[in-house]
Design an enzyme around this catalytic site. Structure first.
Site, PDB file in Angstrom:
ATOM      1  N   TYR A 168       5.116  59.404  60.182  1.00 47.56           N
ATOM      2  CA  TYR A 168       4.279  59.678  59.012  1.00 47.56           C
ATOM      3  C   TYR A 168       3.156  60.641  59.444  1.00 47.56           C
ATOM      4  O   TYR A 168       2.593  60.504  60.530  1.00 47.56           O
ATOM      5  CB  TYR A 168       3.728  58.347  58.504  1.00 47.56           C
ATOM      6  N   ASP A 197       6.685  50.523  62.742  1.00 44.04           N
ATOM      7  CA  ASP A 197       6.188  50.689  61.372  1.00 44.04           C
ATOM      8  C   ASP A 197       7.358  50.360  60.443  1.00 44.04           C
ATOM      9  O   ASP A 197       8.346  51.093  60.384  1.00 44.04           O
ATOM     10  CB  ASP A 197       5.709  52.131  61.178  1.00 44.04           C
ATOM     11  N   LYS A 248       2.956  50.755  49.725  1.00 41.42           N
ATOM     12  CA  LYS A 248       4.289  51.177  49.295  1.00 41.42           C
ATOM     13  C   LYS A 248       5.037  49.984  48.693  1.00 41.42           C
ATOM     14  O   LYS A 248       4.601  49.447  47.709  1.00 41.42           O
ATOM     15  CB  LYS A 248       5.012  51.823  50.479  1.00 41.42           C
TER      16      LYS A 248
HETATM   17  C1  LIG Z   1       2.079  55.775  53.726  1.00 41.98           C
HETATM   18  C2  LIG Z   1       2.480  55.458  55.109  1.00 41.98           C
HETATM   19  C3  LIG Z   1       1.528  55.113  56.080  1.00 41.98           C
HETATM   20  C4  LIG Z   1       0.033  55.146  55.801  1.00 41.98           C
HETATM   21  O1  LIG Z   1      -0.327  54.133  54.900  1.00 41.98           O
HETATM   22  P1  LIG Z   1      -1.602  54.226  53.911  1.00 41.98           P
HETATM   23  O2  LIG Z   1      -1.517  52.942  53.171  1.00 41.98           O
HETATM   24  O3  LIG Z   1      -1.409  55.427  53.049  1.00 41.98           O
HETATM   25  O4  LIG Z   1      -2.805  54.343  54.770  1.00 41.98           O
HETATM   26  C5  LIG Z   1       1.974  54.768  57.337  1.00 41.98           C
HETATM   27  N1  LIG Z   1       3.294  54.766  57.635  1.00 41.98           N
HETATM   28  C6  LIG Z   1       4.237  55.095  56.731  1.00 41.98           C
HETATM   29  C7  LIG Z   1       5.672  55.073  57.128  1.00 41.98           C
HETATM   30  C8  LIG Z   1       3.860  55.454  55.440  1.00 41.98           C
HETATM   31  O5  LIG Z   1       4.796  55.803  54.553  1.00 41.98           O
END
Ligand SMILES: *Cc1c(COP(=O)(O)O)cnc(C)c1O
Length: 400
Positions: free
Chosen positions: A117, A189, A214
């Site tokens: 990301y 992640d 998300k």
């Molecule tokens: C959006 C995202 C992040 C960051 O998250 P935020 O809630 O926007 O700070 C980290 N890793 C992945 C894979 C993401 O899609």
């Protein structure tokens, strides 16, 4: 249902996502967890206050280190990920930076997969290095690459799988095995999958981080993150990373909304996965499309690994059009129902161009080195009727 872990361990995923970690009878029978809006907590006596600070008495102190609504969410997320303890944060980046700040000191090394990301990449490539941390990016989809560079200074091994945005997959069990002899923390992640589709801790990872903005929240109405790991690690990230380094504590209202989102996580993910699978097939068949990146397709080089470590293939698709970037922009502008926007995992289908949007934190030559092509388009397949998503996308493609 009580929150007895023994009884809940036998329940299915959806049941636990709705019930775990909360007993309504503790809160006047309120079926929905109450929202605690308070920054601070009165102590029973001065001695009680010092005991709470010393960790010798139970009880909340101040919102930055804990809140009852947030605690319910943390227990539930830990249970769903199969971890000992959880920590909820005010954003995904809040979770990731709290973990990094807690685990690293000057002189340490981090090894990360080459596709991350955009802001995670920037944190590693452009910012952590200012504090004397060495960062190496490798292609972790070939686990041997890690064996070659692993050493005692490596304190964090980090990846996303599937990786945002190009859908490369990494074998979590194989990477865990390589990390095992070292005193390193292997962090995954798990934003793209959620614990419903993939549970990295059960495959040997040490820590899971999330952007709960998300799929976990699922409605595009909040920003949040999470960390799940052993109790010992979570205590460290909470009392060092969050309490004293970045302060990225989640608001109790956002925790309440994620608890609400979790109740439909399984239903939503089933639908995201089903529609994404249909769309991947439709795109693969289309003349204007050069390539579709979706682990559910038999043509994906990651299909076998996806079958091994994911229960379904997720709601995210990447594609390249035959006309490259120009065709991609024209395609995005022709869409009517599908919205051009960053973020993912919402009810709405979203489309974006990583090179100029989410991954513009990479320099052009960094994008090239890290496998993020200029023509790549990313789609987060939403919850609308599939026929409507299909009609809009096919109609935009037909104009190219
Ligand atoms: C959006 C995202 C992040 C960051 O998250 P935020 O809630 O926007 O700070 C980290 N890793 C992945 C894979 C993401 O899609």
């Amino acid at each position: 249902m009580t929150s007895s872990p023994k009884r809940n361990a036998k329940s299915g995923f959806a049941t636990r996502a709705i019930h775990f970690g909360y007993n309504a009878q503790d809160y006047h029978g309120a079926l929905n967890p109450p929202l605690f809006l308070t920054s601070t907590y009165g102590f029973e006596s001065s001695m009680d206050g010092s005991d709470r600070f010393a960790g010798e008495a139970q009880g909340y102190i101040y919102h930055r280190v804990g809140n009852p609504t947030v605690s319910i969410l943390e227990k539930r997320l830990a249970e769903l990920e199969g971890g000992e303890a959880g920590l909820a944060t005010s954003s995904g980046m809040g979770a990731i930076t709290a973990a990094f700040w807690t685990l690293l000191k000057s002189g340490d090394e981090v090894i990360a997969d080459k596709t991350l990301y955009g802001c995670t990449f920037s944190l590693l490539q452009h910012h952590l290095v200012k504090f004397g941390v060495t960062v190496k990016f490798i292609d972790m989809s070939t686990p041997d690459e890690l064996t070659k560079v692993m050493n005692d200074k490596v304190k964090i091994v980090y990846c996303e799988t599937p990786a945002n945005p190009n859908m490369r997959l990494i074998d979590i069990a194989a990477i865990s095995e390589i990390c095992a002899p070292f005193e390193t923390t292997f962090i995954v992640d798990n934003t793209y999958c959620t614990p419903y589709l993939q549970r990295p801790l059960e495959l040997g990872a040490d820590m899971v981080v999330h952007s709960a903005t998300k799929y976990l929240g699922g409605h595009g109405d909040l920003l949040a993150g999470a960390v799940v790991a052993s109790q010992e690690m979570i205590d460290q990230v909470r009392y060092v990373g969050i309490k004293e380094m970045n302060g990225a504590m989640i608001s109790s209202f956002d925790a309440f909304l994620i608890l609400r989102g979790l109740k439909t996580l399984q239903l939503r993910m089933d639908r995201h996965c089903q529609s994404a699978m249909s769309l991947a097939h439709d795109l693969e068949r289309h003349d204007a499309v050069e390539r579709v990146y979706y682990p559910g397709l038999a043509s994906s080089p990651f299909h076998r690994l996806a079958n091994k470590q994911m229960s379904q293939f997720g709601g995210m698709i990447a594609l390249e059009l035959k006309g490259g970037l120009d065709a991609g922009r024209a395609f995005m502008d022709e869409l009517e129902l599908v919205t051009s926007a960053v973020s993912l995992g919402d009810a709405e289908t979203l489309v974006q161009h990583p090179a100029s949007m989410t991954h513009s934190t990479y320099e052009p030559e960094e994008r090239e080195r890290h496998g993020i092509t200029d023509g790549l388009i990313r789609i987060s397949v939403g919850l609308e009727d599939y026929d409507d998503i299909q009609a809009d996308i096919l109609s935009a493609l037909s104009t190219l």
